[in-house]
Design an enzyme around this catalytic site. Structure first.
Site, mmCIF file in Angstrom:
data_model
loop_
_atom_site.group_PDB
_atom_site.id
_atom_site.type_symbol
_atom_site.label_atom_id
_atom_site.label_comp_id
_atom_site.label_asym_id
_atom_site.label_seq_id
_atom_site.Cartn_x
_atom_site.Cartn_y
_atom_site.Cartn_z
ATOM 1 N N ASP A 1 0.833 -1.192 0.000
ATOM 2 C CA ASP A 1 0.000 0.000 0.000
ATOM 3 C C ASP A 1 0.872 1.249 0.000
ATOM 4 O O ASP A 1 1.944 1.267 -0.605
ATOM 5 C CB ASP A 1 -0.959 -0.035 1.196
ATOM 6 C CG ASP A 1 -0.231 -0.392 2.495
ATOM 7 O OD1 ASP A 1 0.921 0.031 2.676
ATOM 8 O OD2 ASP A 1 -0.829 -1.095 3.352
ATOM 9 N N SER A 2 0.423 2.294 0.673
ATOM 10 C CA SER A 2 1.149 3.566 0.640
ATOM 11 C C SER A 2 2.534 3.472 1.258
ATOM 12 O O SER A 2 3.451 4.185 0.844
ATOM 13 C CB SER A 2 0.332 4.648 1.356
ATOM 14 O OG SER A 2 -0.028 4.229 2.663
#
Length: 397
Positions: free
Chosen positions: A181-182
């Site tokens: 993810d981020s």
């Protein structure tokens, strides 16, 4: 340049002349030209072996540029959208042009290992690096930003007059795929503040090339992919956004924003190590009214989906690849760490001992990036911890 380097450069020119039979465009030392510019170079021995921007085909582009990222052939260019995609080449001469078409993403240009330019949403252009010492040089273009809807196009490297782009560097033997993810994307890692509300502020302060995955892979001399999508979880996205989708909705795609798109492995991507970091978005926010979860059912769905995702990775990359199920500190909950650990224990209990658990805590991390994400300082620390963990795996790669 030394005599031996001159001989090597001349030999490389001769080899390239047999491989690249068309003529190339060239700009004056101060020019940045359109990628559709007509050929202008003539008269030099190298001119006959360089390709025009308009006439290059994607196969020729990839014959002179190495990439491990997920790319898709599109006419005379290759297209891509995942963060951290990079292209590497070598050339003989005093300069190189980089053909791009991208109004959304930012890039770093590196020559011989040093960053010489950052291109902010460059558009359709050929960016030139000129006035180098004549010789053999390395060039690397890397996509810094994450933009799920923005598709970039790379049209290849072009040598300045009197030079030539050499055949592509070889694939590295070591390959690592980072899935996440981020945190994996390097979201806002260069920001001087945790608040990044201004338009473009997040993009300008994100550099996937300084994410823990990219740092780790380069330190190990490995090719890598950063297949990361901010805000997405294994079964639940951040704060319940976009219900009915999750990270798995997009994983198979080359172009994230194109429904139904499927990345075609060119047959060269066989990662020995796969690091999966999914779950922060599943568990970091409270379940909202109307979401179809209880805390218990969310954990159960997460573990079931994770097992299915590992099945997919096993089918794609084989039983010998080591799959790292990664978890990290999440404020006010241990749900991620507990569920990820159980996924590994269950998998090991089924006889798959090449699935391993890795947890990194928040010690020494400042979370100084945008929206309290890991900073560049933090990514260096996480990378070192991952390096130590990988070393203990004693991989035979």
């Amino acid at each position: 340049m030394r005599h031996t380097q001159v001989k090597a450069a001349l030999a490389a020119l001769a080899v390239a002349a047999t491989l690249l039979p068309t003529a190339a465009n060239a700009a004056s030392p101060s020019e940045t030209t359109s990628a559709d510019s007509p050929a202008t170079a003539a008269g030099s021995p190298a001119a006959a072996v360089l390709a025009t921007s308009a006439g290059r085909h994607a196969a020729a582009v990839l014959a002179r540029a190495h990439t491990a990222g997920r790319v898709q052939v599109a006419g005379d260019a290759v297209r891509y959208s995942w963060p951290g995609v990079y292209f590497e080449g070598r050339f003989v001469g005093t300069g190189v042009g980089i053909a791009l078409n991208d109004t959304v993403n930012d890039y770093d240009v590196q020559i011989d290992g040093a960053t010489v330019a950052t291109l902010v949403t460059p558009g359709r252009t050929t960016y030139w690096v000129k006035n180098l010492r004549y010789g053999v040089h390395d060039v690397r273009l890397v996509k810094r930003t994450e933009s799920q809807s923005g598709i970039g196009e790379f049209g290849g490297f072009v040598a300045a007059p009197g030079g030539v782009v050499l055949p592509r560097p070889p694939d590295r033997r070591r390959q690592i795929e980072f899935i996440g993810d981020s945190y994996t994307a390097g979201y806002g890692n260069l920001s001087p503040t945790r608040e990044c509300p201004a338009p473009g502020q997040l993009d300008r302060n994100t550099n996937a090339d300084l994410s823990f995955g990219a740092l780790t892979a380069r330190g190990l001399g490995a090719d890598y992919q950063l297949n990361a999508f901010s805000g997405r979880g294994m079964v639940r996205n951040y704060n319940g956004i976009e219900p009915g989708t999750d990270y798995r909705t997009y994983y198979d795609r080359a172009l994230i924003s194109v429904p139904g798109d499927v990345w075609r492995n060119p047959g060269t991507w066989h990662p020995q190590l796969i690091v999966v970091g999914l779950g922060i978005n599943d568990f970091s926010t409270a379940i909202n009214p109307g979401e179809p979860w209880t805390p218990e059912s969310l954990v159960a769905a997460y573990k079931t989906a994770y097992q299915g995702f590992i099945d997919k990775l096993r089918a794609r990359y084989g039983k010998r690849a080591v799959i790292v199920v990664s978890a990290t500190y999440v404020y006010n909950t241990t749900a991620l760490a507990d569920a990820a650990r159980q996924v590994v224990q269950d998998r090991n209990g089924q006889g798959d001992d090449r699935v391993v658990y890795w947890y990194y805590d928040n010690a020494d991390l400042d979370y100084g990036g945008c929206d309290w994400h890991p900073s560049a300082h933090d990514h260096q620390i996480i990378s070192q911890r991952l390096n130590d963990f990988i070393a203990a795996l004693h991989l035979r790669w």
